[in-house]
Write a protein that holds these residues in place. Structure first.
Motif, PDB file in Angstrom:
ATOM      1  N   LEU A   1      26.438 -30.584 -25.374  1.00 52.03           N
ATOM      2  CA  LEU A   1      26.179 -31.292 -24.245  1.00 52.03           C
ATOM      3  C   LEU A   1      25.502 -32.917 -24.501  1.00 52.03           C
ATOM      4  CD1 LEU A   1      25.035 -30.607 -21.927  1.00 52.03           C
ATOM      5  CD2 LEU A   1      22.873 -30.342 -22.677  1.00 52.03           C
ATOM      6  N   GLU A   2      25.463 -33.268 -25.908  1.00 54.77           N
ATOM      7  CA  GLU A   2      25.359 -34.890 -26.131  1.00 54.77           C
ATOM      8  C   GLU A   2      25.956 -35.815 -25.504  1.00 54.77           C
ATOM      9  OE1 GLU A   2      22.016 -35.817 -25.489  1.00 54.77           O
ATOM     10  OE2 GLU A   2      21.158 -33.960 -25.856  1.00 54.77           O
ATOM     11  N   ASP A   3      27.562 -35.257 -26.290  1.00 45.38           N
ATOM     12  CA  ASP A   3      28.628 -36.159 -26.099  1.00 45.38           C
ATOM     13  C   ASP A   3      29.304 -35.929 -24.740  1.00 45.38           C
ATOM     14  OD1 ASP A   3      29.247 -35.875 -28.850  1.00 45.38           O
ATOM     15  OD2 ASP A   3      30.471 -34.310 -29.272  1.00 45.38           O
ATOM     16  N   TRP A   4      29.409 -34.961 -23.611  1.00 45.45           N
ATOM     17  CA  TRP A   4      28.944 -34.685 -22.701  1.00 45.45           C
ATOM     18  C   TRP A   4      28.499 -35.950 -21.862  1.00 45.45           C
ATOM     19  CZ3 TRP A   4      30.967 -34.244 -18.335  1.00 45.45           C
ATOM     20  CH2 TRP A   4      30.529 -34.772 -16.311  1.00 45.45           C
ATOM     21  N   LYS A   5      26.851 -35.960 -22.311  1.00 50.90           N
ATOM     22  CA  LYS A   5      25.858 -37.399 -21.982  1.00 50.90           C
ATOM     23  C   LYS A   5      26.771 -38.171 -22.172  1.00 50.90           C
ATOM     24  CE  LYS A   5      22.360 -33.997 -21.464  1.00 50.90           C
ATOM     25  NZ  LYS A   5      20.478 -33.491 -22.085  1.00 50.90           N
ATOM     26  N   ARG A   6      27.374 -38.573 -23.467  1.00 54.06           N
ATOM     27  CA  ARG A   6      27.441 -39.601 -23.525  1.00 54.06           C
ATOM     28  C   ARG A   6      28.851 -40.213 -22.559  1.00 54.06           C
ATOM     29  NH1 ARG A   6      25.830 -39.144 -28.519  1.00 54.06           N
ATOM     30  NH2 ARG A   6      26.905 -37.798 -29.407  1.00 54.06           N
ATOM     31  N   ALA A   7      30.189 -38.765 -21.945  1.00 51.28           N
ATOM     32  CA  ALA A   7      31.176 -38.786 -21.685  1.00 51.28           C
ATOM     33  C   ALA A   7      30.732 -39.422 -20.308  1.00 51.28           C
ATOM     34  CB  ALA A   7      31.564 -38.367 -21.535  1.00 51.28           C
ATOM     35  N   TYR A   8      29.477 -39.050 -19.663  1.00 46.71           N
ATOM     36  CA  TYR A   8      29.378 -39.416 -18.516  1.00 46.71           C
ATOM     37  C   TYR A   8      28.299 -40.743 -18.170  1.00 46.71           C
ATOM     38  CZ  TYR A   8      26.760 -38.331 -13.617  1.00 46.71           C
ATOM     39  OH  TYR A   8      26.164 -39.130 -12.273  1.00 46.71           O
ATOM     40  N   SER A   9      27.869 -41.016 -19.233  1.00 44.88           N
ATOM     41  CA  SER A   9      27.399 -42.164 -18.897  1.00 44.88           C
ATOM     42  C   SER A   9      28.823 -43.095 -18.673  1.00 44.88           C
ATOM     43  CB  SER A   9      26.074 -42.530 -19.949  1.00 44.88           C
ATOM     44  OG  SER A   9      24.707 -41.657 -19.638  1.00 44.88           O
ATOM     45  N   ASN A  10      29.323 -43.562 -19.748  1.00 43.70           N
ATOM     46  CA  ASN A  10      30.622 -44.614 -20.215  1.00 43.70           C
ATOM     47  C   ASN A  10      31.466 -44.637 -19.544  1.00 43.70           C
ATOM     48  OD1 ASN A  10      28.120 -45.640 -21.974  1.00 43.70           O
ATOM     49  ND2 ASN A  10      29.084 -44.154 -23.841  1.00 43.70           N
ATOM     50  N   LYS A  11      31.953 -43.444 -18.602  1.00 41.47           N
ATOM     51  CA  LYS A  11      33.022 -43.299 -18.204  1.00 41.47           C
ATOM     52  C   LYS A  11      33.054 -43.009 -16.425  1.00 41.47           C
ATOM     53  CE  LYS A  11      35.166 -40.207 -21.380  1.00 41.47           C
ATOM     54  NZ  LYS A  11      36.623 -41.122 -21.917  1.00 41.47           N
ATOM     55  N   ASP A  12      34.191 -43.614 -15.553  1.00 43.29           N
ATOM     56  CA  ASP A  12      34.524 -43.594 -13.969  1.00 43.29           C
ATOM     57  C   ASP A  12      33.837 -42.037 -14.404  1.00 43.29           C
ATOM     58  OD1 ASP A  12      33.634 -46.024 -13.673  1.00 43.29           O
ATOM     59  OD2 ASP A  12      36.090 -46.090 -13.799  1.00 43.29           O
TER      60      ASP A  12
ATOM     61  N   ARG B   1      34.713 -39.981 -12.240  1.00 40.76           N
ATOM     62  CA  ARG B   1      36.714 -38.839 -10.926  1.00 40.76           C
ATOM     63  C   ARG B   1      37.611 -40.657 -11.883  1.00 40.76           C
ATOM     64  NH1 ARG B   1      35.905 -35.331  -6.644  1.00 40.76           N
ATOM     65  NH2 ARG B   1      34.159 -36.970  -5.787  1.00 40.76           N
ATOM     66  N   GLY B   2      38.549 -39.938 -11.523  1.00 40.31           N
ATOM     67  CA  GLY B   2      40.058 -40.674 -12.458  1.00 40.31           C
ATOM     68  C   GLY B   2      40.386 -40.043 -13.780  1.00 40.31           C
ATOM     69  N   ALA B   3      42.413 -40.730 -14.297  1.00 43.19           N
ATOM     70  CA  ALA B   3      42.820 -39.959 -15.181  1.00 43.19           C
ATOM     71  C   ALA B   3      41.624 -39.646 -16.572  1.00 43.19           C
ATOM     72  CB  ALA B   3      44.012 -40.834 -15.042  1.00 43.19           C
ATOM     73  N   ASP B   4      41.427 -41.462 -17.064  1.00 47.32           N
ATOM     74  CA  ASP B   4      40.265 -40.530 -17.673  1.00 47.32           C
ATOM     75  C   ASP B   4      38.780 -40.933 -18.090  1.00 47.32           C
ATOM     76  OD1 ASP B   4      39.697 -40.902 -20.499  1.00 47.32           O
ATOM     77  OD2 ASP B   4      39.812 -43.170 -20.780  1.00 47.32           O
ATOM     78  N   GLY B   5      38.350 -40.307 -16.730  1.00 49.71           N
ATOM     79  CA  GLY B   5      37.225 -39.775 -15.802  1.00 49.71           C
ATOM     80  C   GLY B   5      35.646 -39.038 -16.730  1.00 49.71           C
ATOM     81  N   SER B   6      35.052 -38.933 -16.795  1.00 44.48           N
ATOM     82  CA  SER B   6      34.197 -37.928 -17.535  1.00 44.48           C
ATOM     83  C   SER B   6      34.720 -36.450 -16.597  1.00 44.48           C
ATOM     84  CB  SER B   6      32.671 -38.097 -17.096  1.00 44.48           C
ATOM     85  OG  SER B   6      32.158 -38.337 -15.825  1.00 44.48           O
ATOM     86  N   LEU B   7      34.980 -36.494 -15.462  1.00 41.28           N
ATOM     87  CA  LEU B   7      35.539 -34.256 -15.361  1.00 41.28           C
ATOM     88  C   LEU B   7      36.528 -34.241 -15.690  1.00 41.28           C
ATOM     89  CD1 LEU B   7      34.860 -35.763 -11.633  1.00 41.28           C
ATOM     90  CD2 LEU B   7      33.646 -33.643 -12.905  1.00 41.28           C
TER      91      LEU B   7
END
Length: 421
Positions: free
Chosen positions: A275-286, A288-294
């Protein structure tokens, strides 16, 4: 007399009392279908007629559809011009509109704001409470002065202005206008009693409940930490020959501490989703998009260890200003602090002032929402529905919209939001 249309409502809404009172005095028949809130108003056939998805809602026999309480009441009053509910002259009609607007925007909104804070549907703020209460009192004092020389607000007979104001005052005397305040509002109380005891209106308004002391906010009780175990009493022993103490002897005399009880969520099987890795991904990535958090989420999510939920506020009809509703979401998140290691959330306010809803998405540990959210005293003010974001396209679109902050529900667009990370 044939019905003038269908009326969708919930009985406890004050707007419903106003509309039903208008029909009672105007001699109009209304068909009231069976209605379940947060279910029927989200169905496609309902939204086709009322895109906002708001109640009260009126479906006219002539094809007219209305979804604002004040507009519905005024329209129905206009169907019976001889009733005098809208006044009998242009001047009286203007005064009726003036008092309806005054009661709704100057008294109701203030009383509803205080009630929402007291019942934890808005974050409590003593300064705001005091300021809003003072403003409400000034409005009530103005109304009291006006009624000191009048039986009704406009003219010599009951109008829509009286019905609307009485429905609001019935709530005021149950929340803020306690015995001490009412002693200064003698004419206002007399006016309220006059309206609610009209023979055709008594059954609609029901009894007036007067609060003895204005309702006050009570902080949620904090769970008491368990008392530390009492140290066992030392047994007296016969004097033994002294010996040189060594480190082992000192360790033997220590009382071992009892391990702290684990949160049941910590006992779940280990998950591959961090979950912490996900929170970092959500905070630092767009989002939507090819390399987005989704994209990161779908590639790493563990459906066995975590679940995705939709969360909706149950009392959207009480929401007023968007910024206040957004603060309410922030308060809810603050009260979820104990579950931060198990939870991620993205919840927003959709719509506009006085016509908004609170909705969003949660990612949480386990397959049941309650163990994660019940640390917040107001968790029961929200409804929770598990989403299948991998197989159900509608659920997936909702989830992605909530995370991207471009969610739209029933024609209401995202206005403001909060993230819980």
């Amino acid at each position: 007399m044939p019905s003038v249309g269908k009326f969708y409502n919930v009985p406890y809404m004050r707007q419903s009392k106003t509309i039903l009172s208008v029909c009672a005095l105007a001699g109009l028949e209304l068909e009231i279908p069976e209605y379940k809130h947060h279910e029927d108003n989200e169905k496609p056939e309902f939204l086709a007629k009322f895109p906002i998805g708001k109640i009260p809602a009126f479906e006219g026999a002539n094809g007219l559809n209305l979804s604002e309480g004040a507009a519905i009441a005024r329209y129905l009053a206009g169907l019976a011009p001889n009733s005098g509910l809208l006044g009998t002259t242009p001047e009286e009609a203007a005064l009726v509109d003036q008092w309806v607007h005054f009661a709704e925007s100057e008294i109701a909104i203030k009383n509803d704001t205080i009630a929402a804070m007291i019942h934890n549907r808005l974050p409590y703020n003593k300064g705001i409470h005091t300021s809003v209460a003072d403003s409400e009192m000034r409005c009530l004092t103005s109304l009291e002065t006006y009624l000191s020389t009048r039986t009704f607000l406009v003219g010599e007979r009951i109008t829509l202005a009286d019905i609307t104001t009485a429905s609001i005052l019935q709530r005021v005397v149950a929340v803020t206008a306690d015995a001490a305040v009412r002693s200064k509002l003698v004419n206002t109380v007399r006016f309220l009693e006059t309206i609610v005891h009209q023979p055709k209106l008594e059954a609609i308004f029901g009894p007036v409940e007067y609060v003895e002391k204005a309702l006050q906010w009570v902080p949620p009780k904090k769970e008491k930490a368990p008392a530390p175990p009492a140290a066992p009493k030392e047994k007296k022993e016969k004097e033994k020959p002294k010996k040189v103490a060594d480190e082992d002897d000192e360790d033997d005399n220590l009382v071992p501490e009892e391990p702290k009880a684990k949160n049941p969520l910590d006992l779940l099987p280990k998950s591959t989703f961090n979950l912490e890795d996900w929170k970092r991904a959500y905070s630092n990535k767009d989002t939507r998009g090819a390399d987005g958090s989704l994209e990161w989420f779908y590639a790493n999510f563990d459906k066995e260890g975590f679940s995705v939920w939709r969360v909706d506020f149950k009392y959207n009809e009480e929401l007023t200003l968007v910024f206040m509703s957004s603060n309410q979401v922030g308060g809810f998140f603050n009260r979820l602090e104990a579950s931060r290691k198990y939870l991620f959330g993205s919840v927003g306010v959709l719509g506009e002032n006085n016509a908004s809803i609170i909705s969003g998405a949660l990612i949480l540990r386990g397959q049941d929402a309650k163990p994660v959210v019940d640390c917040a005293p107001d968790f029961e003010s929200y409804e929770y529905k598990k989403l299948d974001v991998f197989e159900n396209q509608e659920d997936k679109a909702f989830f992605e919209g909530a995370l991207a902050w471009d969610l739209e529900v029933s024609g209401k667009k995202w206005a403001d939001g909060k993230s819980f990370k």
